[in-house]
Design a protein around this motif. Structure first.
Motif, PDB file in Angstrom:
ATOM      1  N   GLU A   1      29.588  17.206 -30.156  1.00 10.81           N
ATOM      2  CA  GLU A   1      28.537  17.805 -29.479  1.00 10.81           C
ATOM      3  C   GLU A   1      27.695  18.697 -30.054  1.00 10.81           C
ATOM      4  N   LEU A   2      28.492  19.818 -30.806  1.00 11.34           N
ATOM      5  CA  LEU A   2      27.918  21.040 -31.086  1.00 11.34           C
ATOM      6  C   LEU A   2      27.058  20.623 -32.363  1.00 11.34           C
ATOM      7  N   ALA A   3      27.678  19.732 -33.049  1.00 14.96           N
ATOM      8  CA  ALA A   3      26.862  19.447 -34.358  1.00 14.96           C
ATOM      9  C   ALA A   3      25.577  18.805 -33.979  1.00 14.96           C
ATOM     10  N   THR A   4      25.333  18.084 -32.852  1.00 17.53           N
ATOM     11  CA  THR A   4      24.026  17.532 -32.538  1.00 17.53           C
ATOM     12  C   THR A   4      22.873  18.793 -32.346  1.00 17.53           C
TER      13      THR A   4
ATOM     14  N   ARG B   1      31.550  32.079 -35.676  1.00 21.43           N
ATOM     15  CA  ARG B   1      32.687  31.382 -35.459  1.00 21.43           C
ATOM     16  C   ARG B   1      32.773  30.743 -34.029  1.00 21.43           C
ATOM     17  N   TYR B   2      32.764  29.443 -34.019  1.00 18.71           N
ATOM     18  CA  TYR B   2      32.779  28.811 -32.487  1.00 18.71           C
ATOM     19  C   TYR B   2      34.036  28.252 -32.477  1.00 18.71           C
TER      20      TYR B   2
ATOM     21  N   VAL C   1      24.933  23.319 -34.878  1.00 19.82           N
ATOM     22  CA  VAL C   1      26.351  24.053 -35.149  1.00 19.82           C
ATOM     23  C   VAL C   1      27.166  23.035 -36.144  1.00 19.82           C
ATOM     24  N   THR C   2      27.276  23.311 -37.440  1.00 23.67           N
ATOM     25  CA  THR C   2      27.863  22.791 -38.192  1.00 23.67           C
ATOM     26  C   THR C   2      29.423  22.592 -38.118  1.00 23.67           C
TER      27      THR C   2
END
Length: 366
Positions: free
Chosen positions: A154-157, A143-144, A160-161
């Protein structure tokens, strides 16, 4: 109740500590108040003892900025903590590889600009590869927690879903009583760690461009960090050394006295996860001018309501000049900023964070 180990590259007493560290410690203090046991592992420095307890949180300081990750890895390996909070400020601690406990990653923003500005193309490229490619693989089941929807995107890129990323924004400390009133002459303020990516040179350059129209214009910069002398030299080179005051570190009360005197807060940073000081300024009725591209400030600054977001340096200076010129606009932003800041308190942030770690812990035990 959970036993929590936090691994972090700094704490708030560190000479280069800032908003990210304050976030971690406020969350830690809140968890302790709810009955959890929290230990923070961070590097040794001259401003604090190697071991102490502050507001119920145990601090253990080992190593330096180069070796803290090694000491933290060993601490995780031999820890019996139920939850490990891995605070990633660019370089992860890889705690997932050394424990079977629940691991929660705390990440304020991505650090691509910082990697390249500090270490150059080659070494900075290695750092960015670790952060953007290796870390998402190592922490692929974790978990983030981040502080803004922008960082979540940004994490999705990086793969990180969004479903694995929880947004828990910064809170605010209670507004203290101050004796200062708004300065009679235009006063700009910038509260920040003094680092290259904070781009405080832009604040100084704005003063150089606006001083002819506003002869009494002053800028006060509050904060500590390795960029202090660079900024002092830059102010001298631009011919505005007598218009710029570099306070260095000040305590919380003095910081709020300075904010209360100020007309406009400047945040020219290249990257911000959120910007606690933006909300601190808003709580004092001081609007902020920041860069839209910085990311998280697009959520802490309500463009046109509590401050102005700029697209480039020319736009940044124009925003400062507009706020200096339009007293009515500053007055509206004063009221709106205070109302906006009132929505954020640490209790809500701690509530949300506690729910996350207990939920992740329960899921691991199934």
């Amino acid at each position: 109740m959970a036993s929590v180990l936090v691994v972090s590259w700094r704490d708030t007493q560190h000479p280069e500590g800032g908003g990210s560290e304050r976030y971690v410690e406020r969350i830690a203090e809140g968890l302790v108040a709810r009955g959890h046991q929290v230990t923070i592992r961070c590097p040794r420095h001259d401003n604090a003892p190697d071991r102490e307890q502050v507001d119920g949180v145990d601090f253990i300081r080992r190593g330096n900025k180069y070796t803290v990750h090694l000491y933290a890895m060993l601490a995780v390996l031999f820890s019996r903590a139920d939850v490990v909070i891995d605070v990633q400020n660019g370089l992860p601690f890889f705690s997932r590889l050394f424990t079977r406990a629940t691991v929660v990653v705390v990440l304020h923003h991505l650090h691509r600009q910082q990697w390249y500005s500090w270490f150059g193309r080659r070494l900075g490229g290695v750092g960015w590869w670790i952060e953007s490619r290796l870390a998402p693989v190592v922490y692929r089941r974790c978990r983030y927690v981040t502080v803004s929807e922008h960082t979540r995107s940004e994490l999705a890129t990086l793969g990180v879903t969004p479903e694995r990323v929880s947004v828990v924004p910064n809170g605010l400390d209670p507004v203290t009583v101050q004796t200062s009133r708004r300065a009679p002459e235009p006063l700009l303020v910038a509260v920040s760690r003094l680092m290259p990516h904070k781009r405080l040179e832009h604040a100084i350059d704005a003063v150089a461009l606006l001083r002819d129209r506003w002869p009494g214009l002053r800028l006060e910069i509050v904060g500590r960090g390795p960029w202090l002398e660079t900024l002092r030299e830059h102010a001298a080179e631009r011919g505005v050394a007598d218009h710029v005051l570099l306070h260095g570190w000040v305590d919380e009360q003095d910081k709020h006295e300075i904010l209360a005197r100020s007309w406009v807060h400047l945040c020219p940073s290249a990257k911000e996860g959120w910007g606690i000081v933006v909300m601190e300024a808003a709580a004092r009725g001081v609007p902020t001018v920041a860069y839209r591209s910085a990311g998280g400030v697009c959520e802490s600054v309500l463009d046109g309501r509590t401050g102005l977001l700029a697209d480039d340096f020319g736009d940044f200076v124009a925003g400062v000049e507009r706020l200096l010129s339009e007293a009515d606009l500053r007055a509206r932003m004063d009221e709106a900023g205070r109302a906006h800041a009132s929505n954020y308190e640490w209790k809500r942030s701690v509530d949300a964070f506690e729910e996350i770690i207990l939920g992740e812990q329960a899921q691991l035990q199934r």
